[in-house]
Scaffold this active site. Sequence first.
Site, PDB file in Angstrom:
ATOM      1  N   GLU A 150      97.302 -61.029 -29.800  1.00  0.00           N
ATOM      2  CA  GLU A 150      96.209 -61.744 -30.462  1.00  0.00           C
ATOM      3  C   GLU A 150      96.552 -63.205 -30.768  1.00  0.00           C
ATOM      4  O   GLU A 150      96.588 -63.614 -31.933  1.00  0.00           O
ATOM      5  CB  GLU A 150      95.791 -61.005 -31.730  1.00  0.00           C
ATOM      6  CG  GLU A 150      95.169 -59.656 -31.438  1.00  0.00           C
ATOM      7  CD  GLU A 150      94.458 -59.042 -32.646  1.00  0.00           C
ATOM      8  OE1 GLU A 150      94.808 -59.361 -33.778  1.00  0.00           O
ATOM      9  OE2 GLU A 150      93.527 -58.231 -32.416  1.00  0.00           O
ATOM     10  N   GLU A 308      92.400 -52.353 -28.055  1.00  0.00           N
ATOM     11  CA  GLU A 308      92.539 -51.768 -29.390  1.00  0.00           C
ATOM     12  C   GLU A 308      91.163 -51.486 -29.976  1.00  0.00           C
ATOM     13  O   GLU A 308      90.231 -52.271 -29.804  1.00  0.00           O
ATOM     14  CB  GLU A 308      93.227 -52.749 -30.367  1.00  0.00           C
ATOM     15  CG  GLU A 308      94.666 -53.042 -30.098  1.00  0.00           C
ATOM     16  CD  GLU A 308      95.247 -53.993 -31.161  1.00  0.00           C
ATOM     17  OE1 GLU A 308      94.717 -54.037 -32.298  1.00  0.00           O
ATOM     18  OE2 GLU A 308      96.212 -54.693 -30.851  1.00  0.00           O
TER      19      GLU A 308
HETATM   20  C1  GLA Z   1      95.047 -56.306 -34.506  1.00  0.00           C
HETATM   21  C2  GLA Z   1      96.482 -56.311 -34.057  1.00  0.00           C
HETATM   22  C3  GLA Z   1      97.207 -55.049 -34.378  1.00  0.00           C
HETATM   23  C4  GLA Z   1      96.798 -54.500 -35.709  1.00  0.00           C
HETATM   24  C5  GLA Z   1      95.327 -54.311 -35.760  1.00  0.00           C
HETATM   25  C6  GLA Z   1      94.889 -53.701 -37.061  1.00  0.00           C
HETATM   26  O1  GLA Z   1      94.146 -56.037 -33.536  1.00  0.00           O
HETATM   27  O2  GLA Z   1      96.634 -56.624 -32.705  1.00  0.00           O
HETATM   28  O3  GLA Z   1      98.574 -55.332 -34.341  1.00  0.00           O
HETATM   29  O4  GLA Z   1      97.189 -55.401 -36.691  1.00  0.00           O
HETATM   30  O5  GLA Z   1      94.713 -55.555 -35.615  1.00  0.00           O
HETATM   31  O6  GLA Z   1      93.524 -53.854 -37.247  1.00  0.00           O
END
Ligand code: GLA
Length: 678
Positions: A150, A308
């Site tokens: 991210e 995710e």
């Molecule tokens: C993000 C991150 C993860 C985790 C999630 C939790 O997407 O990439 O590492 O922190 O959020 O919501």
Amino acid sequence: MTPPVVRKVLYGGDYNPEQWPQQVWDHDYQLFDAARIDTVTLGVFDWALIQPAEDVYDFSLLDRIVGRATTEGRAICLATATGAHPPWLARAYPEVTRTDFEGRKHRYGQRHNACPSSPVFRRLSAELARRIAHRYAGNPSVVAWHVGNEYGGACYCALCAEGFRDWLQKRYSTLEALNAAWYTTFWSHIFTAWDQIEPPSALTEHWRGPDHTAFQGITLDYLRFMSDAMLACFLGEKAAIRESSPDTPVTTNFMGMYRPIDYHRWAPHLDFASWDNYPPDDTSQARMALTHDLMRGLKDGRPFWLMEQTPSTTASREVNPLKRPGAMRLWSWQAVAHGADGVLFFQLRASRGACEKYHGAVIGHAGRSDTRVFREVAQLGAELERLGGATLGARTPARVAVLFDWDSWWALEISDGPSRLVRYQQVVLAYYTALWESGVDVDVLPVTADLRRYDVVVAPALHMLKGDLARRLEEVAARGGSVLTTFLSGRVDEDDNAFLMDVPGPLGPLMGVRIDEWDARGPEFVNPVRLRDGETELEVEARLVFELVIPQGAEAVGTYRADFYAGTPAVTRNTFGAGHGWYVAAGLDQRGVSWVVRRVLSAHDIAPRHPDVPGLETAVRIAPDGAELLFLLNHGEEPVEFGVTRSGTDVLSGAHFESGQRITLDPRDVTVLRSEVG
Ligand code: GLA
Ligand code: ZN
């Protein structure tokens, strides 16, 4: 053991066995079997474990983690472990921590916070990626590389200032060109040496916050530079991976409509797109669909991964609602309907401590499989197994394109005037929602995309008009297509300077309108707009921005009803070649936007699929063998009933449906109808 590589939609998620003793791993893998979890994303935050000191690399734990996943026959999405850096690194090299917008030099803490211009960070992160790739590239279970995590945020340190100046020299070559682009004669800002240029921050050009700047030019360029600086970090790691892994695809997890990073500038450098979907509530279905389409559009329509999503609840918000029963399954299918070839969770097992201990997981702290969430995960796992390879590589046959442009987003939202209340995403979403409710397949594309295959191109709030876009939009209309744009479009060139011509700038000839004045009012102020086209008529509300349109050949399709400009056009249609340019001059409410969009679609015989079935989403993908996959998703709270538009077999239940046959879909239920070619 052969990994289950791309014979089906990959299913699994982030897994952190480094937080747990071995007996927990044993238990987890049994549960993964039960849930048909075939993919694990490993090592996203393992930097400190792998490199406990600058000259010490220790792969013993990661070897065991990767080894175990391999013997368990899972596909591995292997991270480069650079999502967070270790304390020793920040201590040894203070340059790696960021300086924020307020000018505060940060010390060690949190994650995703390295200065992207730091040579030390770039060197050590690339070195880590190099070693990880070198060590595991030969493992056929590794199906993808996951770089960083991210990417985002911004840094305003001295290294970034230097990097910015280099970036500017490449872009402008001369200070004369830079001064012209930034319009520096205004407020006596003429730069006479490169080192006079400071990053635009609270200490320099900004007041109130990142959107309030005295010079849009410098702020816009800093946004572009930051996006490129982070991209350079990604590219450094990718190049290091490629030294030992020439073919395995490389990605990084995007965040959908994330403003700080121009994903279109990044997209060519990813082998496939992937993104993390964390909707704030359970009313974001259209927004999720838009974002999926945007992510699919990054790689010219090729499938992406949902990297995710939470199986149940997030933890980072003030209030974290639980996904209702069936929602996770439905939204996973929505991702597949819009082009996902991978459906992954964050996270497979809940961490015990720290800030994400309450973030939902496939396996919670008690390690149970007899929970509602686990059962739903397992049910979806079984369904995806049944689906097999039916959707892999399938493409969306869209005739409608929506243009999405980070530069326009930035330019619009850092602008003083006409209104801070106009938010780019909201305008785009309103037009997308109208299409989504019509059940129309949409590609969401960068402004540089090839528009020749589309009948309809919708460009909401296209504030900045770059390159030959106006000409390419004219071509769409000239050959019989429709182009729709809105208020605050065609205002500035790529330097954010106004066009020295009538608004909407180079879009003028296509739209057949001229705008000399515009009014902006608070959210409570409404000017009613009467829409009329042939027999169809509707009165709707307009808010926020009201442009005063002087037709230059266009006909009025909507008119303002109030104020001194009552009776003048608010929506127009201009004949251009064999097609049309539509201009919506005010912030119509959703009914108004939907009405206009339906008029545009009907001119192309693009019929809404099930216009009278509220809450029903439809999406089509065409499989590589030519079979059509029609996804029907009931987002509503009530069962819906409708006739199927063509015969096909439900790939989930095996049931066959003849064209016209009635089908009932329970709340949050889904059907995937597969029809053979012909
Ligand atoms: C993000 C991150 C993860 C985790 C999630 C939790 O997407 O990439 O590492 O922190 O959020 O919501
Ligand atoms: Zn920096």
